[in-house]
Scaffold this motif. Structure first.
Motif, PDB file in Angstrom:
ATOM      1  N   LEU A 262       0.853  -1.194   0.000  1.00  0.00           N
ATOM      2  CA  LEU A 262       0.000   0.000   0.000  1.00  0.00           C
ATOM      3  C   LEU A 262       0.884   1.237   0.000  1.00  0.00           C
ATOM      4  O   LEU A 262       1.821   1.333   0.793  1.00  0.00           O
ATOM      5  CB  LEU A 262      -0.880  -0.007   1.256  1.00  0.00           C
ATOM      6  N   THR A 263       0.607   2.164  -0.902  1.00  0.00           N
ATOM      7  CA  THR A 263       1.371   3.415  -0.946  1.00  0.00           C
ATOM      8  C   THR A 263       0.392   4.577  -0.769  1.00  0.00           C
ATOM      9  O   THR A 263      -0.664   4.594  -1.410  1.00  0.00           O
ATOM     10  CB  THR A 263       2.091   3.563  -2.305  1.00  0.00           C
ATOM     11  N   ILE A 264       0.750   5.497   0.136  1.00  0.00           N
ATOM     12  CA  ILE A 264      -0.132   6.646   0.363  1.00  0.00           C
ATOM     13  C   ILE A 264       0.602   7.905  -0.051  1.00  0.00           C
ATOM     14  O   ILE A 264       1.701   8.174   0.432  1.00  0.00           O
ATOM     15  CB  ILE A 264      -0.542   6.744   1.852  1.00  0.00           C
ATOM     16  N   GLU A 265       0.012   8.649  -0.974  1.00  0.00           N
ATOM     17  CA  GLU A 265       0.578   9.931  -1.379  1.00  0.00           C
ATOM     18  C   GLU A 265      -0.479  10.975  -1.066  1.00  0.00           C
ATOM     19  O   GLU A 265      -1.626  10.840  -1.493  1.00  0.00           O
ATOM     20  CB  GLU A 265       0.872   9.944  -2.871  1.00  0.00           C
ATOM     21  N   SER A 266      -0.090  11.970  -0.292  1.00  0.00           N
ATOM     22  CA  SER A 266      -1.102  12.944   0.097  1.00  0.00           C
ATOM     23  C   SER A 266      -0.482  14.295   0.409  1.00  0.00           C
ATOM     24  O   SER A 266       0.664  14.369   0.848  1.00  0.00           O
ATOM     25  CB  SER A 266      -1.845  12.418   1.339  1.00  0.00           C
ATOM     26  N   GLU A 267      -1.258  15.327   0.160  1.00  0.00           N
ATOM     27  CA  GLU A 267      -0.792  16.670   0.486  1.00  0.00           C
ATOM     28  C   GLU A 267      -1.993  17.459   0.996  1.00  0.00           C
ATOM     29  O   GLU A 267      -3.077  17.406   0.385  1.00  0.00           O
ATOM     30  CB  GLU A 267      -0.211  17.322  -0.766  1.00  0.00           C
ATOM     31  N   VAL A 268      -1.769  18.126   2.110  1.00  0.00           N
ATOM     32  CA  VAL A 268      -2.890  18.851   2.717  1.00  0.00           C
ATOM     33  C   VAL A 268      -3.447  19.880   1.722  1.00  0.00           C
ATOM     34  O   VAL A 268      -2.703  20.611   1.089  1.00  0.00           O
ATOM     35  CB  VAL A 268      -2.442  19.547   4.022  1.00  0.00           C
ATOM     36  N   GLY A 269      -4.787  19.826   1.580  1.00  0.00           N
ATOM     37  CA  GLY A 269      -5.456  20.774   0.688  1.00  0.00           C
ATOM     38  C   GLY A 269      -5.512  20.309  -0.753  1.00  0.00           C
ATOM     39  O   GLY A 269      -6.250  20.881  -1.563  1.00  0.00           O
ATOM     40  N   LYS A 270      -4.747  19.277  -1.097  1.00  0.00           N
ATOM     41  CA  LYS A 270      -4.723  18.850  -2.506  1.00  0.00           C
ATOM     42  C   LYS A 270      -5.292  17.451  -2.735  1.00  0.00           C
ATOM     43  O   LYS A 270      -5.420  17.022  -3.871  1.00  0.00           O
ATOM     44  CB  LYS A 270      -3.286  18.888  -3.034  1.00  0.00           C
ATOM     45  N   GLY A 271      -5.590  16.737  -1.685  1.00  0.00           N
ATOM     46  CA  GLY A 271      -6.164  15.397  -1.851  1.00  0.00           C
ATOM     47  C   GLY A 271      -5.167  14.284  -1.582  1.00  0.00           C
ATOM     48  O   GLY A 271      -4.016  14.538  -1.243  1.00  0.00           O
ATOM     49  N   SER A 272      -5.660  13.060  -1.720  1.00  0.00           N
ATOM     50  CA  SER A 272      -4.828  11.894  -1.389  1.00  0.00           C
ATOM     51  C   SER A 272      -4.956  10.847  -2.478  1.00  0.00           C
ATOM     52  O   SER A 272      -5.983  10.775  -3.167  1.00  0.00           O
ATOM     53  CB  SER A 272      -5.300  11.243  -0.094  1.00  0.00           C
ATOM     54  N   GLU A 273      -3.911  10.032  -2.573  1.00  0.00           N
ATOM     55  CA  GLU A 273      -4.003   8.869  -3.461  1.00  0.00           C
ATOM     56  C   GLU A 273      -3.534   7.651  -2.683  1.00  0.00           C
ATOM     57  O   GLU A 273      -2.412   7.614  -2.172  1.00  0.00           O
ATOM     58  CB  GLU A 273      -3.158   9.046  -4.714  1.00  0.00           C
ATOM     59  N   PHE A 274      -4.401   6.666  -2.565  1.00  0.00           N
ATOM     60  CA  PHE A 274      -4.061   5.391  -1.933  1.00  0.00           C
ATOM     61  C   PHE A 274      -3.901   4.384  -3.064  1.00  0.00           C
ATOM     62  O   PHE A 274      -4.846   4.140  -3.803  1.00  0.00           O
ATOM     63  CB  PHE A 274      -5.177   4.933  -0.985  1.00  0.00           C
ATOM     64  N   SER A 275      -2.688   3.845  -3.224  1.00  0.00           N
ATOM     65  CA  SER A 275      -2.507   2.887  -4.321  1.00  0.00           C
ATOM     66  C   SER A 275      -1.969   1.562  -3.785  1.00  0.00           C
ATOM     67  O   SER A 275      -1.273   1.512  -2.766  1.00  0.00           O
ATOM     68  CB  SER A 275      -1.568   3.459  -5.372  1.00  0.00           C
ATOM     69  N   VAL A 276      -2.324   0.508  -4.510  1.00  0.00           N
ATOM     70  CA  VAL A 276      -1.942  -0.851  -4.107  1.00  0.00           C
ATOM     71  C   VAL A 276      -1.193  -1.496  -5.264  1.00  0.00           C
ATOM     72  O   VAL A 276      -1.679  -1.463  -6.392  1.00  0.00           O
ATOM     73  CB  VAL A 276      -3.211  -1.682  -3.812  1.00  0.00           C
ATOM     74  N   THR A 277      -0.021  -2.066  -4.979  1.00  0.00           N
ATOM     75  CA  THR A 277       0.712  -2.759  -6.049  1.00  0.00           C
ATOM     76  C   THR A 277       0.689  -4.257  -5.779  1.00  0.00           C
ATOM     77  O   THR A 277       1.169  -4.713  -4.737  1.00  0.00           O
ATOM     78  CB  THR A 277       2.170  -2.261  -6.116  1.00  0.00           C
ATOM     79  N   PHE A 278       0.087  -5.002  -6.710  1.00  0.00           N
ATOM     80  CA  PHE A 278       0.026  -6.467  -6.584  1.00  0.00           C
ATOM     81  C   PHE A 278       1.234  -7.083  -7.278  1.00  0.00           C
ATOM     82  O   PHE A 278       1.619  -6.625  -8.366  1.00  0.00           O
ATOM     83  CB  PHE A 278      -1.264  -6.992  -7.224  1.00  0.00           C
ATOM     84  N   PRO A 279       1.821  -8.133  -6.704  1.00  0.00           N
ATOM     85  CA  PRO A 279       2.998  -8.750  -7.348  1.00  0.00           C
ATOM     86  C   PRO A 279       2.613  -9.436  -8.657  1.00  0.00           C
ATOM     87  O   PRO A 279       1.462  -9.872  -8.819  1.00  0.00           O
ATOM     88  CB  PRO A 279       3.465  -9.776  -6.309  1.00  0.00           C
ATOM     89  N   ALA A 280       3.587  -9.529  -9.559  1.00  0.00           N
ATOM     90  CA  ALA A 280       3.321 -10.104 -10.891  1.00  0.00           C
ATOM     91  C   ALA A 280       2.784 -11.531 -10.787  1.00  0.00           C
ATOM     92  O   ALA A 280       1.971 -11.948 -11.610  1.00  0.00           O
ATOM     93  CB  ALA A 280       4.612 -10.086 -11.698  1.00  0.00           C
TER      94      ALA A 280
END
Ligand code: ADP
Length: 473
Positions: free
Chosen positions: A431-449
């Motif tokens: 699980l990777t969380i990218e977020s910035e206050v006031g600009k929103g968030s992105e929660f992404s999941v990387t599944f192995p090949a």
């Protein structure tokens, strides 16, 4: 002894006869019988002396060898001293074998103690180190060679330990800080001393950091669950009391009942999430040969998301703008291996968070990409309030919330991301969380090949961009 006496006698007779013969036949043939008898007697005495000298010489050789007995250098003797030498050689060989076996056994025991996951220290009557294994050296900072015969009290400079050692009450253990303990990375050691022999001591030490942390987590968890359940229960009890004691208008009565139903629903959610977590912790690992259609999964989640969005934004004019892959894209998404119910639970938790924390009219983009290296990336991006970097690394902790009241108001239990983390760990996903206050968030999941299967014509675009605030679990 008989053989020794016989040899003495034989040498006396041999010398007596030889001297008598030479005397009578070559030197004094005219000698009288009395003179001959005296000569024979003297010669017999001489024979005895010669035998005694040879015998003493052999005994001296044997004794000299016995001073530093080396099996290869043993004198080769005849007679009783030779026999004594053979028997002594046998004894020495036997003794050497026993010493060798004893050393071997001691080495085996010490090797086993070295392999022990716990620290082991032998102390003498004065509390000086006789032997310690590597683990104890690491835990207490001993030097296994240099610190032998050093007093342990001088080496372990912990007041708690010194008090424990001085009190001589070893019926209980002592839990103390390890040598490598720091405020940010505490190391806790359980130390117990056992007496043996005449005043000697055996010290055993065990790293209990993980155990103490688990115990602290368990206590926190129980306290959190109790708190989460107590709040709606208190509200419910208040309403029940009001309904029982006050004559209420029908309208007011139904309003109270609706609020009670809301609290009951909140408790149900909490219990469901707790059960989900416990199933995830105790359940068998998800299969990697059960293939789940990504399209089916996303369509199901989209329907639920639109329903939730309607509920959340019912009172406002502007619903959320939800962007899911269209029908043509869905066809190319392929399959992911794992437990369908768990994957659904993780994806719907991320979607529900995006909608609950994004105000009405906000935009939510849902995406599934199969990447060039065969892995797949699922992402939920919202235009919500964003999350301050200081919270990001703690979001997957149970009951951790940035905005407690917003979470409660929208039906959150504080367990959603903990469930997501568990599901993803079980599927080898990140699980990777990218977020910035006031600009929103992105929660992404990387599944192995290994867990991704896709039709040949599905495109494989490369991973686009990584935002500033990013946290990988
Ligand atoms: P909750 O049930 O409170 O939503 P979660 O474990 O799902 O619990 O999330 C933990 C916390 O992370 C939330 O309380 C919220 O503060 C924050 N959070 C999760 N997703 C988002 C999001 N998309 N935008 C902003 N904050 C979020």
């Amino acid at each position: 002894m008989g053989w020794r006496a016989f040899r003495l006698l034989a040498s006396q007779i041999a010398v007596a006869m030889a001297v008598w013969a030479i005397w009578v036949y070559f030197l004094h043939p005219e000698a009288s019988p009395a003179q001959q008898a005296i000569v024979a007697l003297a010669a017999a005495c001489l024979g005895g002396w010669i035998w005694w000298l040879v015998d003493s010489f052999n005994a001296a050789r044997l004794l000299r060898w016995l001073r530093q007995p080396e099996l290869g250098a043993a004198p080769d003797l005849a007679g009783v001293w030779g026999e004594a030498g053979v028997r002594m050689r046998r004894w020495i060989r036997h003794g050497e074998q026993q010493v060798h076996q004893g050393e071997q056994r001691l080495n085996d025991i010490l090797s086993a103690l070295q392999a022990s996951p716990n620290g082991v220290v032998f102390l003498d009557e004065q509390g000086r180190i006789e032997w310690c294994n590597q683990i104890s050296s690491k835990q207490f900072g001993f030097d296994a060679q240099r610190d032998v015969l050093q007093n342990i009290g001088n080496l372990v400079r912990d007041p708690q330990f010194n008090a424990y050692f001085a009190a001589h009450d070893f019926t209980h253990d002592l839990v103390m800080h390890g040598r490598e303990s720091t405020p940010s990375r505490p190391v806790r050691l359980s130390v117990q001393i056992y007496g043996y022999g005449e005043g000697r001591k055996l010290l055993l030490s065990r790293d209990v950091t993980a155990l103490e942390q688990a115990e602290a987590m368990r206590r926190d968890f129980v306290a959190n669950v109790s708190h989460e359940i107590r709040t709606p229960l208190t509200v419910l009890a208040g309403f029940v009391e009001t309904l029982q004691n006050l004559p209420l208008e029908e309208e007011e009565r139904s309003r109270y009942l609706a609020l009670m139903a809301q609290q009951a629903e909140r408790m149900r959610h909490l219990v469901e999430d707790l059960l989900t977590l416990s199933r995830l912790e105790g359940g068998p690992p998800p299969s990697n040969s059960d293939w789940v259609s990504v399209a089916d999964l996303l369509v199901r989640c989209e329907n639920e998301a639109r329903g939730l969005s309607n509920t959340l934004t019912r009172k406002q004019a502007r619903p959320h703008v939800l962007n899911f892959p269209d029908a043509a894209q869905l066809k190319q998404l392929g399959e992911v291996a794992g437990a369908s119910a768990e994957l659904h639970s993780a994806i719907s938790n991320l979607l529900s968070n995006a909608m609950r924390y994004t105000p009405a009219g906000g935009k939510i983009d849902v995406n599934w990409q199969v990447l060039g290296d065969g892995t797949a990336r699922f992402a939920v991006k919202d235009s919500g309030p964003g999350i301050d970097a200081k919270h990001v690394s703690r979001l997957t902790e149970r009951f951790y919330r940035v905005d407690r009241s917003r979470s409660r108001d929208t039906g959150g239990t504080g367990l959603g991301l903990a469930i997501v983390k568990h599901v993803l760990q079980r599927h080898g996903a990140k699980l990777t969380i990218e977020s910035e206050v006031g600009k929103g968030s992105e929660f992404s999941v990387t599944f192995p090949a290994t867990r991704v299967r896709v039709s040949a014509d599905a495109a494989a675009p490369s991973l686009a961009r990584l935002a500033q605030r990013r946290c990988v679990y």
